[in-house]
Design a protein around this motif. Structure first.
Motif, PDB file in Angstrom:
ATOM      1  N   ARG A  75     -42.503 -43.708  -6.659  1.00 22.38           N
ATOM      2  CA  ARG A  75     -42.188 -43.568  -8.088  1.00 22.38           C
ATOM      3  C   ARG A  75     -42.312 -44.986  -8.623  1.00 22.38           C
ATOM      4  O   ARG A  75     -41.365 -45.763  -8.550  1.00 22.38           O
ATOM      5  CB  ARG A  75     -40.765 -43.039  -8.276  1.00 22.38           C
ATOM      6  N   THR A 128     -45.069 -30.562  -7.609  1.00 19.72           N
ATOM      7  CA  THR A 128     -43.630 -30.858  -7.524  1.00 19.72           C
ATOM      8  C   THR A 128     -42.897 -29.586  -7.123  1.00 19.72           C
ATOM      9  O   THR A 128     -43.229 -28.499  -7.628  1.00 19.72           O
ATOM     10  CB  THR A 128     -43.042 -31.381  -8.855  1.00 19.72           C
ATOM     11  N   ILE A 129     -41.902 -29.740  -6.267  1.00 21.23           N
ATOM     12  CA  ILE A 129     -41.162 -28.547  -5.828  1.00 21.23           C
ATOM     13  C   ILE A 129     -40.372 -27.923  -6.972  1.00 21.23           C
ATOM     14  O   ILE A 129     -39.958 -26.783  -6.892  1.00 21.23           O
ATOM     15  CB  ILE A 129     -40.213 -28.855  -4.648  1.00 21.23           C
ATOM     16  N   ASP A 130     -40.167 -28.681  -8.060  1.00 19.65           N
ATOM     17  CA  ASP A 130     -39.262 -28.224  -9.129  1.00 19.65           C
ATOM     18  C   ASP A 130     -39.840 -27.129 -10.030  1.00 19.65           C
ATOM     19  O   ASP A 130     -39.105 -26.451 -10.720  1.00 19.65           O
ATOM     20  CB  ASP A 130     -38.851 -29.403 -10.020  1.00 19.65           C
ATOM     21  N   MET A 172     -32.176 -28.416  -4.883  1.00 19.69           N
ATOM     22  CA  MET A 172     -32.856 -29.336  -5.810  1.00 19.69           C
ATOM     23  C   MET A 172     -33.466 -28.588  -6.993  1.00 19.69           C
ATOM     24  O   MET A 172     -33.313 -27.373  -7.115  1.00 19.69           O
ATOM     25  CB  MET A 172     -33.951 -30.100  -5.059  1.00 19.69           C
ATOM     26  N   GLY A 173     -34.179 -29.305  -7.842  1.00 18.69           N
ATOM     27  CA  GLY A 173     -34.868 -28.677  -8.975  1.00 18.69           C
ATOM     28  C   GLY A 173     -34.905 -29.541 -10.222  1.00 18.69           C
ATOM     29  O   GLY A 173     -35.375 -29.114 -11.264  1.00 18.69           O
ATOM     30  N   ARG A 174     -34.315 -30.724 -10.128  1.00 19.81           N
ATOM     31  CA  ARG A 174     -34.220 -31.643 -11.272  1.00 19.81           C
ATOM     32  C   ARG A 174     -33.584 -30.920 -12.448  1.00 19.81           C
ATOM     33  O   ARG A 174     -32.483 -30.407 -12.302  1.00 19.81           O
ATOM     34  CB  ARG A 174     -35.596 -32.230 -11.598  1.00 19.81           C
ATOM     35  N   GLU A 226     -28.894 -28.580  -8.602  1.00 19.86           N
ATOM     36  CA  GLU A 226     -28.392 -29.968  -8.663  1.00 19.86           C
ATOM     37  C   GLU A 226     -28.238 -30.430 -10.112  1.00 19.86           C
ATOM     38  O   GLU A 226     -28.987 -30.021 -11.001  1.00 19.86           O
ATOM     39  CB  GLU A 226     -29.359 -30.915  -7.935  1.00 19.86           C
ATOM     40  N   TYR A 253     -33.292 -33.186   1.095  1.00 20.16           N
ATOM     41  CA  TYR A 253     -34.731 -33.372   1.319  1.00 20.16           C
ATOM     42  C   TYR A 253     -35.366 -32.379   2.273  1.00 20.16           C
ATOM     43  O   TYR A 253     -36.590 -32.351   2.361  1.00 20.16           O
ATOM     44  CB  TYR A 253     -34.998 -34.812   1.765  1.00 20.16           C
ATOM     45  N   ARG A 256     -38.035 -30.571   0.601  1.00 16.46           N
ATOM     46  CA  ARG A 256     -39.343 -31.170   0.291  1.00 16.46           C
ATOM     47  C   ARG A 256     -40.257 -31.239   1.512  1.00 16.46           C
ATOM     48  O   ARG A 256     -41.461 -31.393   1.370  1.00 16.46           O
ATOM     49  CB  ARG A 256     -39.143 -32.589  -0.271  1.00 16.46           C
TER      50      ARG A 256
HETATM   51  O1  F6P Z   1     -38.911 -33.861  -8.254  1.00 14.24           O
HETATM   52  C1  F6P Z   1     -38.647 -33.467  -6.950  1.00 14.24           C
HETATM   53  C2  F6P Z   1     -37.263 -33.854  -6.568  1.00 14.24           C
HETATM   54  O2  F6P Z   1     -37.049 -33.505  -5.218  1.00 14.24           O
HETATM   55  C3  F6P Z   1     -36.141 -33.280  -7.438  1.00 14.24           C
HETATM   56  O3  F6P Z   1     -35.840 -31.948  -7.114  1.00 14.24           O
HETATM   57  C4  F6P Z   1     -35.034 -34.249  -7.175  1.00 14.24           C
HETATM   58  O4  F6P Z   1     -34.135 -34.274  -8.252  1.00 14.24           O
HETATM   59  C5  F6P Z   1     -35.762 -35.556  -7.055  1.00 14.24           C
HETATM   60  O5  F6P Z   1     -37.090 -35.242  -6.677  1.00 14.24           O
HETATM   61  C6  F6P Z   1     -35.210 -36.511  -6.017  1.00 14.24           C
HETATM   62  O6  F6P Z   1     -35.928 -37.695  -6.130  1.00 14.24           O
HETATM   63  P1  F6P Z   1     -35.960 -38.880  -5.064  1.00 14.24           P
HETATM   64  O7  F6P Z   1     -36.989 -38.526  -4.043  1.00 14.24           O
HETATM   65  O8  F6P Z   1     -36.389 -40.058  -5.883  1.00 14.24           O
HETATM   66  O9  F6P Z   1     -34.597 -38.979  -4.481  1.00 14.24           O
END
Ligand code: F6P
Length: 324
Positions: A75, A128-130, A172-174, A226, A253, A256
């Motif tokens: 990121r 993205t998994i979201d 997860m899911g943002r 989350e 994680y 993911r």
């Molecule tokens: O966007 C994918 C995701 O796994 C979200 O579900 C989660 O909020 C975020 O990334 C976590 O991000 P990081 O990998 O920066 O901890």
């Protein structure tokens, strides 16, 4: 094929199962058209530092079944700054790259828009998994993540039943509740807390659990997306108000990672090939998307301004009716 002789491909943001299938399809489709492919490592950071590897039909073998991303990801904070974007664009030009394929989520798409201003032709693939991008019904990784969450919750439920407990499971899911809804519905959760539907009704959850407790139920499951509420606080509240021993599991994680499902491999392959097809047709600055289950593409600026109104309230209502 117009003037395109060389492209670059990168993955950015949170890794998502299916990204490797997309990379592989990009490479196969491009190479078969005589286009050279440079793999950019670690997302936009790798573009700034020119950390790359040439991709060919040999080194993308055996990645369809692999989780994560063979190109690594980041990121990138630096990419938010114009001087680093210029450096990245200069790198692409110095290395004679005619177009960039970027695979990632919302942040990747926003990065692509700012990069367009540097005169780079960029094609995005949603990963993205979201499943939280308004322009597309599907984003790579969602199916695998939802299945992984479901399987994990099935296991948690076994333990919950053995101990007669309430499990509060955070997924997860943002800012979107798709993983929670799908995993919660697939495991017949007693309650599902989603950002799209949460109105602070703790009492509703407590009352429902009390009723089930009185009816003789011996285990309980609450799935929480989350960022909506604090899972620990909810579990404490449930234990205090209902007397049911409660535990929290944060899946994190594991959602993911792991082998992509057939759907993520298939959609990754389709989207990767489609990206090269639209480049072949001379398109510029597009994002590949799914609409009514069919591949389409949009201008990236148009895509980022779309409103996320695809949440299906009926599915949520149904999850309440079908909860056990
Ligand atoms: O966007 C994918 C995701 O796994 C979200 O579900 C989660 O909020 C975020 O990334 C976590 O991000 P990081 O990998 O920066 O901890």
């Amino acid at each position: 094929m117009g003037d395109i002789k060389k492209i670059a491909v990168l993955t950015s943001g949170g890794d998502a199962p299916g990204m490797n299938s997309a990379v592989r399809a990009v490479v196969f489709s491009a190479v078969n058209l005589g286009i050279e492919v440079e793999g950019i490592l670690r997302g936009y950071d790798g573009l700034i530092d020119w950390e790359t590897m040439p991709l060919n039909l040999i080194n993308v073998r055996n990645i369809n079944n692999r989780g994560g991303t063979m190109l690594f990801t980041s990121r990138s904070e630096r990419f938010l700054q114009p001087e680093y974007r210029k450096q990245a664009a200069d790198n692409l030009r110095a290395n004679h790259v005619d177009a960039l394929v970027a695979i990632g989520g919302d942040g990747t798409l926003r990065g692509a828009i700012t990069f367009k201003e540097e005169g780079i032709n960029i094609i995005c693939i949603p990963g993205t998994i979201d499943r939280d991008m308004a322009c597309t019904e599907y984003t790579l990784g969602f199916d695998t993540a939802a299945n992984t969450a479901m399987e994990a919750i099935d296991r948690i439920r076994d333990s919950s039943i053995s101990h007669g407990r309430c499990s509060v499971v955070e997924v997860m899911g943002r800012k979107r509740g798709y993983i929670a809804l799908w995993a919660g519905m697939a495991t017949s959760a007693d309650a599902i807390v989603l950002p799209e539907k949460w109105e602070g009704n703790f009492d509703g959850i407590i009352e429902e659990l009390k009723k089930r407790h009185t009816d003789g139920r011996d285990s309980y499951l609450v799935v929480v997306a989350e960022g909506v509420i604090d899972a620990e606080e909810l579990a404490e509240m449930i234990q205090k108000e209902t007397g049911i021993e409660s535990r929290v599991s944060v899946l994190g994680y594991i959602q993911r990672g792991g082998q992509p499902t057939a759907k993520d491999r298939m959609y990754g392959s389709l989207m990767g090939a489609y990206a090269i097809e639209i480049l072949r047709q001379g398109m510029q600055n597009r994002i590949v998307a799914i609409k009514n289950d069919v591949l389409v593409d949009y201008d990236i600026t148009e895509a980022v301004n779309m409103q996320n109104n695809t949440f299906d309230s009926f599915q949520y209502e149904l999850s309440l009716r079908l909860s056990e």
